[in-house]
Design a protein around this motif. Sequence first.
Motif, PDB file in Angstrom:
ATOM      1  N   THR A  20     -16.038  -8.009 -46.045  1.00  0.00           N
ATOM      2  CA  THR A  20     -16.453  -7.080 -44.997  1.00  0.00           C
ATOM      3  C   THR A  20     -17.045  -7.821 -43.805  1.00  0.00           C
ATOM      4  O   THR A  20     -17.592  -8.912 -43.951  1.00  0.00           O
ATOM      5  CB  THR A  20     -17.511  -6.091 -45.528  1.00  0.00           C
ATOM      6  N   PRO A  21     -16.954  -7.200 -42.631  1.00  0.00           N
ATOM      7  CA  PRO A  21     -17.596  -7.801 -41.453  1.00  0.00           C
ATOM      8  C   PRO A  21     -19.112  -7.893 -41.614  1.00  0.00           C
ATOM      9  O   PRO A  21     -19.729  -8.849 -41.138  1.00  0.00           O
ATOM     10  CB  PRO A  21     -17.244  -6.843 -40.312  1.00  0.00           C
ATOM     11  N   ALA A  74     -31.924 -10.912 -39.078  1.00  0.00           N
ATOM     12  CA  ALA A  74     -31.271 -11.280 -40.333  1.00  0.00           C
ATOM     13  C   ALA A  74     -31.583 -10.267 -41.433  1.00  0.00           C
ATOM     14  O   ALA A  74     -30.700  -9.882 -42.205  1.00  0.00           O
ATOM     15  CB  ALA A  74     -31.715 -12.681 -40.769  1.00  0.00           C
ATOM     16  N   ILE A  75     -32.817  -9.815 -41.487  1.00  0.00           N
ATOM     17  CA  ILE A  75     -33.210  -8.809 -42.479  1.00  0.00           C
ATOM     18  C   ILE A  75     -32.389  -7.543 -42.285  1.00  0.00           C
ATOM     19  O   ILE A  75     -31.913  -6.935 -43.247  1.00  0.00           O
ATOM     20  CB  ILE A  75     -34.727  -8.541 -42.398  1.00  0.00           C
ATOM     21  N   GLY A  76     -32.191  -7.152 -41.048  1.00  0.00           N
ATOM     22  CA  GLY A  76     -31.390  -5.965 -40.755  1.00  0.00           C
ATOM     23  C   GLY A  76     -29.947  -6.121 -41.204  1.00  0.00           C
ATOM     24  O   GLY A  76     -29.338  -5.177 -41.730  1.00  0.00           O
ATOM     25  N   LYS A  77     -29.379  -7.310 -41.011  1.00  0.00           N
ATOM     26  CA  LYS A  77     -27.983  -7.555 -41.407  1.00  0.00           C
ATOM     27  C   LYS A  77     -27.842  -7.507 -42.930  1.00  0.00           C
ATOM     28  O   LYS A  77     -26.886  -6.934 -43.447  1.00  0.00           O
ATOM     29  CB  LYS A  77     -27.513  -8.915 -40.893  1.00  0.00           C
ATOM     30  N   VAL A  78     -28.785  -8.103 -43.632  1.00  0.00           N
ATOM     31  CA  VAL A  78     -28.721  -8.073 -45.096  1.00  0.00           C
ATOM     32  C   VAL A  78     -28.938  -6.657 -45.594  1.00  0.00           C
ATOM     33  O   VAL A  78     -28.295  -6.214 -46.544  1.00  0.00           O
ATOM     34  CB  VAL A  78     -29.737  -9.059 -45.720  1.00  0.00           C
ATOM     35  N   GLU A  79     -29.821  -5.925 -44.928  1.00  0.00           N
ATOM     36  CA  GLU A  79     -30.083  -4.544 -45.335  1.00  0.00           C
ATOM     37  C   GLU A  79     -28.808  -3.699 -45.293  1.00  0.00           C
ATOM     38  O   GLU A  79     -28.592  -2.839 -46.154  1.00  0.00           O
ATOM     39  CB  GLU A  79     -31.164  -3.929 -44.447  1.00  0.00           C
ATOM     40  N   LYS A  80     -27.946  -3.950 -44.312  1.00  0.00           N
ATOM     41  CA  LYS A  80     -26.678  -3.228 -44.248  1.00  0.00           C
ATOM     42  C   LYS A  80     -25.846  -3.458 -45.501  1.00  0.00           C
ATOM     43  O   LYS A  80     -25.130  -2.576 -45.945  1.00  0.00           O
ATOM     44  CB  LYS A  80     -25.868  -3.674 -43.023  1.00  0.00           C
ATOM     45  N   LEU A  81     -25.946  -4.665 -46.067  1.00  0.00           N
ATOM     46  CA  LEU A  81     -25.185  -4.983 -47.267  1.00  0.00           C
ATOM     47  C   LEU A  81     -25.742  -4.316 -48.514  1.00  0.00           C
ATOM     48  O   LEU A  81     -24.995  -3.971 -49.418  1.00  0.00           O
ATOM     49  CB  LEU A  81     -25.194  -6.503 -47.516  1.00  0.00           C
ATOM     50  N   GLU A  89     -21.452 -11.144 -41.004  1.00  0.00           N
ATOM     51  CA  GLU A  89     -22.570 -11.059 -40.061  1.00  0.00           C
ATOM     52  C   GLU A  89     -23.880 -11.448 -40.725  1.00  0.00           C
ATOM     53  O   GLU A  89     -24.710 -12.138 -40.127  1.00  0.00           O
ATOM     54  CB  GLU A  89     -22.684  -9.639 -39.495  1.00  0.00           C
ATOM     55  N   ALA A  90     -24.090 -11.012 -41.961  1.00  0.00           N
ATOM     56  CA  ALA A  90     -25.318 -11.348 -42.682  1.00  0.00           C
ATOM     57  C   ALA A  90     -25.408 -12.853 -42.933  1.00  0.00           C
ATOM     58  O   ALA A  90     -26.466 -13.455 -42.735  1.00  0.00           O
ATOM     59  CB  ALA A  90     -25.386 -10.573 -44.001  1.00  0.00           C
ATOM     60  N   ILE A  91     -24.295 -13.456 -43.342  1.00  0.00           N
ATOM     61  CA  ILE A  91     -24.273 -14.907 -43.584  1.00  0.00           C
ATOM     62  C   ILE A  91     -24.618 -15.650 -42.300  1.00  0.00           C
ATOM     63  O   ILE A  91     -25.466 -16.544 -42.290  1.00  0.00           O
ATOM     64  CB  ILE A  91     -22.897 -15.356 -44.113  1.00  0.00           C
ATOM     65  N   GLU A  92     -23.968 -15.290 -41.217  1.00  0.00           N
ATOM     66  CA  GLU A  92     -24.206 -15.968 -39.934  1.00  0.00           C
ATOM     67  C   GLU A  92     -25.639 -15.764 -39.459  1.00  0.00           C
ATOM     68  O   GLU A  92     -26.264 -16.688 -38.939  1.00  0.00           O
ATOM     69  CB  GLU A  92     -23.210 -15.495 -38.877  1.00  0.00           C
ATOM     70  N   SER A  93     -26.153 -14.575 -39.632  1.00  0.00           N
ATOM     71  CA  SER A  93     -27.513 -14.283 -39.205  1.00  0.00           C
ATOM     72  C   SER A  93     -28.532 -15.080 -40.026  1.00  0.00           C
ATOM     73  O   SER A  93     -29.517 -15.605 -39.481  1.00  0.00           O
ATOM     74  CB  SER A  93     -27.783 -12.787 -39.306  1.00  0.00           C
ATOM     75  N   LEU A  94     -28.305 -15.201 -41.316  1.00  0.00           N
ATOM     76  CA  LEU A  94     -29.203 -15.990 -42.167  1.00  0.00           C
ATOM     77  C   LEU A  94     -29.139 -17.473 -41.817  1.00  0.00           C
ATOM     78  O   LEU A  94     -30.163 -18.155 -41.759  1.00  0.00           O
ATOM     79  CB  LEU A  94     -28.868 -15.778 -43.643  1.00  0.00           C
ATOM     80  N   LYS A  95     -27.943 -17.969 -41.543  1.00  0.00           N
ATOM     81  CA  LYS A  95     -27.797 -19.371 -41.127  1.00  0.00           C
ATOM     82  C   LYS A  95     -28.509 -19.608 -39.802  1.00  0.00           C
ATOM     83  O   LYS A  95     -29.163 -20.633 -39.613  1.00  0.00           O
ATOM     84  CB  LYS A  95     -26.319 -19.740 -41.015  1.00  0.00           C
ATOM     85  N   SER A  96     -28.372 -18.660 -38.902  1.00  0.00           N
ATOM     86  CA  SER A  96     -29.029 -18.767 -37.601  1.00  0.00           C
ATOM     87  C   SER A  96     -30.544 -18.753 -37.751  1.00  0.00           C
ATOM     88  O   SER A  96     -31.260 -19.514 -37.083  1.00  0.00           O
ATOM     89  CB  SER A  96     -28.556 -17.618 -36.703  1.00  0.00           C
ATOM     90  N   LEU A  97     -31.049 -17.894 -38.626  1.00  0.00           N
ATOM     91  CA  LEU A  97     -32.481 -17.841 -38.894  1.00  0.00           C
ATOM     92  C   LEU A  97     -32.974 -19.174 -39.451  1.00  0.00           C
ATOM     93  O   LEU A  97     -34.003 -19.697 -39.019  1.00  0.00           O
ATOM     94  CB  LEU A  97     -32.814 -16.710 -39.877  1.00  0.00           C
TER      95      LEU A  97
END
Length: 111
Positions: free
Chosen positions: A56-57, A93-100, A61-69
């Motif tokens: 999924t997108p 990053a928390i928001g992106k993971v929350e979507k998952l 997005e969550a992976i990239e956001s966590l790497k960026s963090l």
Amino acid sequence: MPNETIRVNLVNAINEMNKLLEVCNDENQKFEIRIKIRELFQRLDRVIVATLDSGTPEFAEAIESLKSLTAKAIEAKQSLDKVAETINKAAEAIGKVEKLVKNVVGVLAIL
């Protein structure tokens, strides 16, 4: 396994945020960092029990956001004026993971 990839990135982000906490001098920022670390731990708890679709997108997005963090936390340790940016990146990053992991009940009650 996709969960492990999210898990590894969450753990890396938590570790770097903890290291940042150790060098930060501003008590208000330390407080904010602690909150973000707790929120990351809460998401990790939920990721552990979730079944995630790595195609999924939102996953990407969550992976990239966590790497960026993680990168931002490393950068902020060397330049403490970037701590506020790191706190904002943590919230993202928390928001992106929350979507998952929405609708996944974890076992760790933090807040």
